[in-house]
Design a protein around this motif. Structure first.
Motif, PDB file in Angstrom:
ATOM      1  N   HIS A   3       7.360  55.928  41.763  1.00 16.58           N
ATOM      2  CA  HIS A   3       8.314  54.889  42.101  1.00 16.58           C
ATOM      3  C   HIS A   3       9.398  55.486  42.993  1.00 16.58           C
ATOM      4  O   HIS A   3      10.073  56.408  42.615  1.00 16.58           O
ATOM      5  N   GLU A   5      12.971  55.389  45.145  1.00 18.77           N
ATOM      6  CA  GLU A   5      14.295  54.823  44.930  1.00 18.77           C
ATOM      7  C   GLU A   5      14.571  53.787  46.026  1.00 18.77           C
ATOM      8  O   GLU A   5      14.870  54.123  47.154  1.00 18.77           O
ATOM      9  N   ILE A   9      19.346  52.961  40.395  1.00 16.41           N
ATOM     10  CA  ILE A   9      18.691  53.082  39.097  1.00 16.41           C
ATOM     11  C   ILE A   9      19.775  53.057  38.029  1.00 16.41           C
ATOM     12  O   ILE A   9      20.771  53.772  38.132  1.00 16.41           O
ATOM     13  N   ASP A  13      17.051  50.057  33.289  1.00 20.22           N
ATOM     14  CA  ASP A  13      15.741  50.012  33.944  1.00 20.22           C
ATOM     15  C   ASP A  13      14.662  50.658  33.075  1.00 20.22           C
ATOM     16  O   ASP A  13      13.474  50.479  33.322  1.00 20.22           O
ATOM     17  N   LYS A  24      11.259  49.920  35.153  1.00 22.45           N
ATOM     18  CA  LYS A  24      11.134  48.734  36.000  1.00 22.45           C
ATOM     19  C   LYS A  24       9.792  48.072  35.716  1.00 22.45           C
ATOM     20  O   LYS A  24       9.596  47.553  34.635  1.00 22.45           O
ATOM     21  N   LYS A  25       8.835  48.100  36.648  1.00 22.65           N
ATOM     22  CA  LYS A  25       7.544  47.440  36.428  1.00 22.65           C
ATOM     23  C   LYS A  25       6.426  48.416  36.064  1.00 22.65           C
ATOM     24  O   LYS A  25       5.294  47.996  35.812  1.00 22.65           O
TER      25      LYS A  25
END
Length: 135
Positions: A3, A5, A9, A13, A24-25
């Motif tokens: 991931h 940036e 952040i 998260d 996140k995801k």
């Protein structure tokens, strides 16, 4: 799984439950995480990343382009690869040592990256939380 940036952040998260770590995801099963760390990338790490990405981009051009045309496009592709690598360089990485199901074995995987020291503190807090769950 890696991931970049793209925005700030924050601690919210990250979510850790009994089965997985979520950033996140992206989801990481706790059962496959063997270790966790905050890696501080050195000049050597950055140089290796830049060389690897630029050579991969250049070799793809050599594979696609005819010989004589590759002589002109490969140096341009090398420069593009260097610029691409430079745009993704980050000083701090939150990494997990991940056990893959196939023959790949254990590998360090970057969950998140940053250049900001205050976000490094968030990463260090996450290391403590994840270690509590996996040990």
């Amino acid at each position: 799984m890696m991931h970049e940036e793209t925005n700030v952040i924050i601690a919210d998260d990250f979510h850790i439950n009994e089965n997985k770590v979520v950033f996140k995801k992206d989801e990481y099963p706790l059962s496959k995480i063997k270790d966790v760390r905050v890696k501080i990338n050195s000049l050597k790490d950055h140089a290796m990343r830049i060389a690897t990405i630029s050579l991969i981009v250049s070799s793809v051009v050599w594979t696609i382009c005819p010989e004589y045309f590759g002589l002109f496009t490969a140096p341009i592709a090398l420069i593009i690869g260097v610029l691409l690598a430079l745009s993704t360089v980050r000083k701090y990485e939150l990494q997990v040592e991940f056990q893959y199901a196939d023959d790949t074995g254990l590998q360090w995987v970057s969950m998140a990256k940053t250049n900001k020291p205050n976000i490094k503190i968030i990463f260090e807090q996450q290391v403590i939380q994840i270690l509590k769950k996996i040990t």
